[in-house]
Design an enzyme around this catalytic site. Structure first.
Site, PDB file in Angstrom:
ATOM      1  N   ASP A 230      76.471 -13.818  48.252  1.00 37.28           N
ATOM      2  CA  ASP A 230      75.967 -14.160  49.571  1.00 37.28           C
ATOM      3  C   ASP A 230      77.148 -14.728  50.357  1.00 37.28           C
ATOM      4  O   ASP A 230      78.215 -14.993  49.811  1.00 37.28           O
ATOM      5  CB  ASP A 230      74.808 -15.166  49.465  1.00 37.28           C
TER       6      ASP A 230
HETATM    7  C1  GLC Z   1      73.081 -15.103  54.902  1.00 38.98           C
HETATM    8  C2  GLC Z   1      71.901 -14.751  54.033  1.00 38.98           C
HETATM    9  C3  GLC Z   1      71.907 -13.330  53.568  1.00 38.98           C
HETATM   10  C4  GLC Z   1      72.555 -12.467  54.631  1.00 38.98           C
HETATM   11  C5  GLC Z   1      74.019 -12.858  54.693  1.00 38.98           C
HETATM   12  C6  GLC Z   1      74.766 -12.082  55.774  1.00 38.98           C
HETATM   13  O1  GLC Z   1      73.482 -16.403  54.706  1.00 38.98           O
HETATM   14  O2  GLC Z   1      71.586 -15.604  52.946  1.00 38.98           O
HETATM   15  O3  GLC Z   1      70.553 -12.945  53.331  1.00 38.98           O
HETATM   16  O4  GLC Z   1      72.423 -11.093  54.294  1.00 38.98           O
HETATM   17  O5  GLC Z   1      74.201 -14.245  54.869  1.00 38.98           O
HETATM   18  O6  GLC Z   1      74.331 -12.493  57.029  1.00 38.98           O
END
Ligand code: GLC
Length: 694
Positions: A230
């Site tokens: 993430d």
């Molecule tokens: C965010 C989320 C994830 C998302 C990523 C990109 O913090 O947890 O679900 O796809 O970052 O935005």
């Protein structure tokens, strides 16, 4: 590929100008960008969020709008794999047209924490429903030549303190609940990538958990795709690389570019084999080839039929909205009433949506002040599907008044004058923070009670990101759970209110009466202990003990504890009636197959969901697990036999030592019912002992 070309795909910054991060050349502007290799015919990776449509965070692509799906809870409430597939295809079409080839969709965490800030991005509290719906959504996206993820692997159940939360759960229970949802989603949708969550699982950060990534996902499940962290969720170089992480996403949010120079140095030093680096890249290429990204044209055609897509979103909402209560059959409301009142904050403007990286902005959306998530401003968005306008069109009423409800006295006065009142209650949830409780905010509970006392023909439509308490429930004759209803939500709700649509949604989550019914009534909030909830500060990790409920999440908790929630999982009313007859169960080629006859006994067409629950028979009582489900449409008087194959894992427990699902010999009860805790049509079957791998 040269080493430089490989490493360009292992650690990437957000492709959104945040802080000192600039949008890279060639990037469309989105969550992530990895450069292409033209000499090899490999396109750049343009990665966009998310499950509910093509996001445009911070309006990085000025004016680039997209169709907003209803929340994943509403998709779950349809209990309809076909709708999940169709809406996934729609997201995939818009992603391709806009030039994206990776869509960070597939939210497949089960809803374990009813106050969770991102529950609107997840499907259900049940692993089977979650896995099947999320899996078909992923399959829909990927059918358009766009890789989808499943996320956030795993046990990422709460948002408050998400980067510091250590989810503690026994391995058997973990496999029977959260991991089962991901397993079924991966089996169903074959996502090209998996995204671990921010949290820790049993003491290891998910993005460097040997158990989750190597032992289970890539080992026992044989997962061939790639694991991307993430954004800002990578914590090491060697440990993460050897544990199975393949890409450091959102590296600008991490304290170090762990998978850039530090990883190159680790390879030179012999701490990380070159073969591991090659595998990190091969897994990405394998998925890009498997989904068709490499072979399809890399020039987006840009044409999107937004009207057709808005109808797809509206139909999904129409199938998912749940009629919770309808005393005296007050709904469907009569048309051409003399005077109707609509109350609700911005119910004149549109449909509320959840906040965070999943937020989508259709043409004409209204964005107002929301909150910041890890330093990135996330707006509170209303999708341009005004309930007021839709009710005016659908009702044919001579007069439709509107008040926004901020002045309770004014609302009460207007209610007293109306033949009927439609009160839109709202509760905004967002990534990054959970609800402090289950009650509606901004004194809406008091407003509803006051309006209902002024006019007994008051219908409440709840726009929420999850379960909410309803202290006013006895005072109102009808309630709809609309969750966040998306780009066509206003029309969908009005269609149900006035009978153009027969409601057919069923709750994918239980609605507790209050937090006292929850396994963890006082939610853990590290804000008091953590200096900066937005970024991990080692040593400030806090534990959340999910062993209290174990794999008995949601309705299984209420059944085990003998609690009666406000509304049970699977509950949903219709304007017609259905009955079930002749339930039989059969055990053939080691699968349990159940057949039941369903009949529409009412006077109008409608859809229902056959819910088949299973439980070990015996002294412990009926502790249900959803063993199978099917949504069917029936005309008045029509009946049909429905056959369901029960996933064998739902009749077994997971032995984490033996690494096997184990089914005990003995009697099992099968029940077809209109809710997990409801009585229903029973049948039983005696099964031999069995054990099998995942
Ligand atoms: C965010 C989320 C994830 C998302 C990523 C990109 O913090 O947890 O679900 O796809 O970052 O935005």
């Amino acid at each position: 590929m040269t080493e430089d070309e490989k490493f360009a795909w292992l650690s990437g910054r957000m492709a959104i100008p945040v802080g000192d991060t600039k949008k890279p050349d060639g990037a469309l502007g989105s969550a992530a960008f990895y450069p292409g290799i033209p000499r090899l015919g490999i396109p750049a990776q343009q990665q966009s969020d998310a499950s509910l449509g093509v996001a445009n965070t911070t309006d990085v692509r000025p004016g680039d709008n997209a169709t907003a799906l209803p929340s994943s809870l509403l998709l779950g409430a349809t209990f309809d794999p076909a709708t999940a597939r169709e809406t996934g295809e729609m997201v995939g079409r818009e992603a391709v047209a806009k030039g994206f080839n990776v869509q960070l969709g597939g939210g497949a965490n089960i809803v374990r924490e009813p106050r969770g800030g991102r529950n609107f991005e997840y499907v259900s509290e049940d692993p089977l429903l979650t896995g099947i719906i999320a899996g078909h959504s992923v399959a829909g996206i990927q059918s358009q030549g766009v890789v989808s993820t499943v996320k956030h692997f795993a046990l990422n159940a709460q948002e408050t303190g998400r980067v510091l939360a250590n989810s503690v759960l026994g391995l058997g229970a973990l496999h029977e609940s959260d991991l089962l949802a991901f397993r079924i989603a991966i089996e169903t949708g074959a996502p090209g990538a998996v995204m671990p969550g921010y949290n820790l699982v049993n003491g290891d950060w998910a993005s460097e958990s040997e158990y989750l990534l190597n032992t289970v996902l890539k080992g026992e499940w044989g997962y061939p795709g790639w694991v991307m962290s993430d954004w800002g969720a990578t914590h090491s170089t060697v440990k993460a690389a050897l544990a199975g992480l393949d890409v450091q996403s959102g590296a600008n949010l991490d304290p170090e570019p762990f998978f850039a120079d530090p990883l190159r140095a680790a390879v030179v030093a012999g701490q990380v084999p070159q073969a591991r680096v090659d595998d990190m890249v091969a897994r990405q290429l394998r998925s890009l080839f498997a989904v068709g990204v490499i072979d399809t044209a890399d020039t987006p055609d840009g044409a999107i039929d937004y009207m057709a897509h808005r109808l797809i979103a509206q139909r999904a909402a129409e199938r998912g909205i749940v009629l919770l209560k309808n005393e005296g059959d007050i709904l469907p409301a009569p048309r051409r009433m003399r005077r109707v009142l609509v109350i609700g904050r911005r119910a004149d403007v549109g449909m509320l949506a959840g906040g965070g990286s999943s937020a989508v902005s259709p043409v004409g959306s209204l964005s107002v002040e929301g909150s910041a998530v890890m330093g990135v401003p996330m707006a509170k968005v209303y999708h341009p599907s005004s309930p007021l306008h839709a009710i005016k069109a659908e009702s044919g009423a001579a007069q439709v008044d509107f008040v926004d409800g901020t002045d309770a006295g004014k609302a009460v006065e207007a209610a007293a004058e109306a033949d009927m009142v439609f009160l839109f209650a709202e509760e905004w949830r967002t990534e990054g923070e959970d609800r402090p409780g289950l009650n509606l905010p901004d004194d809406q509970d008091a407003l509803i009670a006051a309006v209902a006392s002024a006019n007994p023909r008051t219908v409440v439509i709840v726009q929420s990101g999850g379960a909410v308490a309803m202290p006013w429930l006895d005072e109102v004759p009808a309630v709809l759970a609309a969750f966040y209803a998306g780009s066509g939500g206003g029309e969908a709700i009005a269609g149900i209110l006035f009978g153009r649509v027969n409601p057919s949604g069923h709750l994918p989550i239980s609605f507790p009466r209050d937090v006292g019914q929850l396994p963890i009534p006082e939610q853990r909030d590290p804000a008091t202990t953590t200096s900066n909830p937005g970024m991990p500060v080692e040593g400030e990790v806090f534990d959340i003990d999910y062993n209290i409920e174990g794999s008995d999440v949601g309705y299984r908790w209420y059944a085990r504890e003998g609690l009666v929630p406000l509304f049970q999982f699977g509950h949903g009313l219709s304007y017609t009636a259905f009955d079930h007859r002749d339930l039989t169960a059969d055990h053939r080629d080691d699968a349990v197959v159940a057949t039941v006859t369903v009949r529409n006994t009412g006077d109008r067409a409608g859809a229902t969901v056959v819910q088949l629950y299973v439980s070990r028979s015996g002294a412990g009582g009926f502790v249900p697990r959803l063993g199978g489900f099917a949504r069917i449409d029936l005309k008045p008087g029509e009946h049909r036999d429905v056959t369901l194959r029960i996933d064998p894992r739902l009749l077994a427990r997971f032995d984490a030592t033996a690494r096997l699902w184990v089914r005990e010999a003995g009697a099992y009860t099968l029940r077809v019912a209109d809710g997990a805790l409801a009585d229903g049509l029973n049948s039983s079957i005696v099964l031999p002992a069995a054990s099998f791998t995942d």
